[in-house]
Each structure stands twice: as structure tokens, then as C-alpha cells.
Design a protein around this motif. Structure first.
Motif, PDB file in Angstrom:
ATOM      1  N   LEU A   1       0.802  -1.220   0.000  1.00 61.63           N
ATOM      2  CA  LEU A   1       0.000   0.000   0.000  1.00 61.63           C
ATOM      3  C   LEU A   1       0.835   1.270   0.000  1.00 61.63           C
ATOM      4  N   TYR A   2       2.148   1.129   0.112  1.00 63.02           N
ATOM      5  CA  TYR A   2       2.991   2.316   0.205  1.00 63.02           C
ATOM      6  C   TYR A   2       2.963   3.110  -1.100  1.00 63.02           C
ATOM      7  N   VAL A   3       2.865   4.403  -0.969  1.00 60.24           N
ATOM      8  CA  VAL A   3       2.893   5.318  -2.115  1.00 60.24           C
ATOM      9  C   VAL A   3       4.036   6.302  -1.904  1.00 60.24           C
ATOM     10  N   ASP A   4       4.985   6.319  -2.832  1.00 60.45           N
ATOM     11  CA  ASP A   4       6.131   7.219  -2.727  1.00 60.45           C
ATOM     12  C   ASP A   4       5.754   8.565  -3.333  1.00 60.45           C
ATOM     13  N   LEU A   5       5.295   9.472  -2.501  1.00 62.36           N
ATOM     14  CA  LEU A   5       4.870  10.779  -2.985  1.00 62.36           C
ATOM     15  C   LEU A   5       6.039  11.581  -3.548  1.00 62.36           C
ATOM     16  N   GLU A   6       7.207  11.419  -2.984  1.00 61.24           N
ATOM     17  CA  GLU A   6       8.370  12.146  -3.491  1.00 61.24           C
ATOM     18  C   GLU A   6       8.707  11.722  -4.915  1.00 61.24           C
ATOM     19  N   ALA A   7       8.675  10.426  -5.173  1.00 64.17           N
ATOM     20  CA  ALA A   7       8.968   9.946  -6.524  1.00 64.17           C
ATOM     21  C   ALA A   7       7.891  10.398  -7.508  1.00 64.17           C
ATOM     22  N   GLN A   8       6.642  10.360  -7.079  1.00 65.75           N
ATOM     23  CA  GLN A   8       5.578  10.811  -7.963  1.00 65.75           C
ATOM     24  C   GLN A   8       5.713  12.306  -8.286  1.00 65.75           C
ATOM     25  N   THR A   9       6.018  13.099  -7.259  1.00 67.02           N
ATOM     26  CA  THR A   9       6.202  14.530  -7.497  1.00 67.02           C
ATOM     27  C   THR A   9       7.375  14.790  -8.422  1.00 67.02           C
ATOM     28  N   ARG A  10       8.448  14.040  -8.254  1.00 61.61           N
ATOM     29  CA  ARG A  10       9.619  14.210  -9.114  1.00 61.61           C
ATOM     30  C   ARG A  10       9.288  13.859 -10.561  1.00 61.61           C
ATOM     31  N   GLN A  11       8.573  12.760 -10.768  1.00 64.49           N
ATOM     32  CA  GLN A  11       8.181  12.384 -12.128  1.00 64.49           C
ATOM     33  C   GLN A  11       7.250  13.418 -12.754  1.00 64.49           C
TER      34      GLN A  11
END
Length: 369
Positions: free
Chosen positions: A246-256
Motif C-alpha cells: 500500500l505504500y505510495v512514494d509521494l516524493e517519486a511521484q512529485t519528481r516524475q
């Protein structure tokens, strides 16, 4: 002879209880090396629909934990209350009546069973313990091992053992859940440990068993604590698997997302510059008609594969249409970058994992001696 038989039965039960250490280690390794990979297989992206994956994983973990705990509980054998068919609230008179009834049924002279003598001695042992109020209290708190070791409740010793147990487990859980992907799992496990700690203190320090007698009429405090400790490895590994899924990497999504927006901005600037050059050319030629051509340079971000192609011809209207098409394409890429981004790799180190395994094995042998 009854004293010898009582001593023999007590020692055999103590030996069975001492094997719980190995059983606990085996159960822990079972959950870590078999159940956890199987759960990860169920939760693998694309295996099932997201909601179904979570439901299947929870059902799988709950079913295995129930089966394993049920087998271990049955292997321990019935407790003294179950043997006599009485509840933990039964008074001495009720216990005596139950014993007389069973002793007549199970007496070797009337019972044709090959193990009639063992059955009779088992009932006699349960009767002797439950009729002694002091031994009955020891049995409720510490089980058969407490009877064989003549253990008594000592508050200082209890809290020291409790601190060692939970601090050791807490450190091992922390090591196993290192990394951003396991942050939620760590919080869930620690919350479960706090709840288990509160329940265990309530069970062991209360004069009366806090479990409702109408729901658990024959369950002792010792069995309730054993059940919580037995289910904890399953709970921990379940939290670990679901937390990672269930983990969502918000930092990676924001970077992409920022990278995609940056590429979109580059394309827009290039096309707008071409439009500006074309308009200036039209003005310089005295607005020579709508068929005046404009040199369209390929975009580095969108059409890098056609960099060596000759200059294309386009009208201002065509350039505006090109802007629209490129904006639509860029927006599609932004949406795809956000929706298709998946969590990357496991961040927990292998060193922490194997250190956790070793620490648990050492803890099981040292703490329970």
C-alpha cells in the motif's frame, strides 16, 4: 503412587511446554520464509485487482494463522478446566462434583480404554490443582510450567521480563521495517504491540481474569497471553506485506510529475518561438497571404528521432494546431507518469533482515531459559 504419577504428569507437561521455544522459532521462520513470500506473490502488481489482492492476502494470512495456532493449541492438550468440564468461576463444590462423576466413568476398573489409567490420572491431577486455591491461582497465571517450577507472581520480576520481551521485539521489528516502504507497517506493528502489552499487563496483574466468563469460560490468563504471543509473528508479517503493497512514494511521484511538466514546457517554448518567427516573417513580407510558409524546427523533447529531417512547411494556422497536438500529447504523458508510477524495489536491507532472524533465535533460547 498418586504422588509419583502427579509428578510424572507435571514433568511431561513441563517438557511439552519447553518445546514451545522450538515451536515458536519454527513458526516464526515459517511465516518469514514461506508465508511472507506467498503473500508478496498474491500482492504482486497486476496479479489481481488491487482490492481483491488485499482481501485475498488478509484471508490467506488469517486462515494460516488460525490453522497453525489451532494445531499448536490442540497439541498442548486441554487445560484443567476443560478436563473436568468446569469453568474458571466454578467453586470447589462444583469441581468436586465434576471430578466424582468423571472418576467413576474413567476409573480403570470401569473404563475399557487402553489408556484408561492415563485418563484417570489426568483428571485426578486437574482436580488436585483446582481444589488448592493457591495452586489454582498459579496455574491460571503461569500454566503447568508455573506449577512444576513452583512459581509465584512477583511484580518486579514480571515487569523486568515484560520489558525484556517487548524491547527485544521492538528492536527486531524496527530493524526488519527499515526503509520508507515499511514506515506504515512499522506504525501498525508498534500499535499492535502496545495493545498487546496493555492486555498482558491487565491479564497478569488483575486479581480476577478480565476476560468475560460468558465468552471464554475456560480460558486462563496464561492461555490468553500465549495466544497473543503466538499470533504476533503472523500479525507482524501481515503488516509488513500489506504496508509495502500500500505504500505510495509521494516524493517519486512529485519528481516524475515535475520532469514531465518540464518537458512539456520545453516543447511549448520551442513551438511558440517558431510561431513568433513565422509571424515576424509575415509582417516583414507585408502579410503576403495565408499560404506563407514557416520553418518548423523539430522539438528536442518530442521529435528527437526526426532531427535530421528537412525543414517542414506549415501555415500559422497549422502551427497553432501543432501546439494543440503537442500539448495534448504532453498532457497524456503527464497523466501516464502519475497513474503508472509504481513503488520501486524493496528498501529494507538484507543485513537487517538476517540480523532480525538471528536475534529472534537467540532471544528465544536465552529469554525462555
Amino acid at each position: 503412587s498418586h504422588h509419583k504419577l502427579h509428578f510424572s504428569n507435571t514433568m511431561s507437561e513441563a517438557g511439552a511446554e519447553s518445546s514451545d521455544d522450538l515451536s515458536g522459532i519454527g513458526g516464526f521462520l515459517f511465516f518469514v520464509f514461506i508465508v511472507h513470500p506467498a503473500t508478496a506473490w498474491i500482492l504482486r502488481p497486476g496479479r489481481f485487482e488491487r482490492r481483491k489482492s488485499i482481501m485475498y492476502a488478509i484471508a490467506f494470512l488469517a486462515g494460516l494463522a488460525a490453522i497453525k495456532t489451532g494445531i499448536e493449541y490442540n497439541a498442548k492438550g486441554p487445560n484443567y478446566y476443560v478436563r473436568l468440564g468446569v469453568s474458571r468461576d466454578s467453586n470447589p463444590l462444583e469441581i468436586k462434583r465434576a471430578y466424582k462423576k468423571l472418576s467413576l466413568q474413567l476409573h480403570p476398573d470401569k473404563n475399557p480404554s487402553p489408556d484408561a489409567s492415563d485418563q484417570f490420572d489426568s483428571v485426578k491431577q486437574a482436580y488436585d490443582i483446582l481444589m488448592d486455591l493457591e495452586l489454582r491461582g498459579v496455574y491460571n497465571k503461569f500454566g503447568s510450567p508455573g506449577i512444576s517450577s513452583n512459581k509465584r507472581f512477583d511484580e518486579t520480576q514480571f515487569f523486568v521480563e515484560l520489558a525484556v520481551f517487548y524491547l527485544t521485539w521492538g528492536m527486531m521489528v524496527f530493524v526488519l521495517t527499515l526503509g520508507k516502504r515499511s514506515g506504515d507497517a512499522r506504525q501498525w506493528v508498534f500499535t499492535g504491540m502496545i495493545v498487546m502489552l496493555v492486555l498482558e499487563i491487565a491479564e497478569m496483574t488483575s486479581q480476577e481474569n478480565p476476560l468475560p466468563s460468558w465468552l471464554f469460560p475456560q480460558t486462563t490468563e496464561y492461555e490468553a497471553v500465549w495466544l497473543m504471543h503466538s499470533l504476533f509473528p503472523a500479525f507482524m508479517n501481515g503488516c509488513r506485506s500489506l504496508g509495502s503493497f500500500l505504500y505510495v512514494d509521494l516524493e517519486a511521484q512529485t519528481r516524475q510529475l515535475l520532469l514531465a511538466l518540464q518537458e512539456q514546457n520545453k516543447d511549448m517554448l520551442l513551438v511558440l518561438r517558431d510561431v513568433q518567427i513565422g509571424v515576424q516573417s509575415l509582417l516583414a513580407n507585408g502579410l503576403g497571404g495565408g499560404n506563407t510558409s514557416i520553418g518548423a524546427r523539430p522539438s528536442s523533447g518530442m521529435n528527437s528521432g526526426s532531427a535530421s529531417a528537412p525543414l517542414q512547411k506549415a501555415t500559422p494556422t497549422g502551427k497553432i494546431r501543432e501546439i494543440q497536438e503537442r500539448l495534448q500529447s504532453s498532457n497524456a504523458n503527464v497523466v501516464k507518469a502519475v497513474s503508472d508510477l509504481k513503488s520501486e524495489g524493496k528498501t529494507s536491507s538484507s543485513f537487517g533482515f538476517y540480523a532480525f532472524i538471528l536475534a529472534y533465535v537467540l532471544f528465544s533460547f536465552l529469554f525462555n531459559r
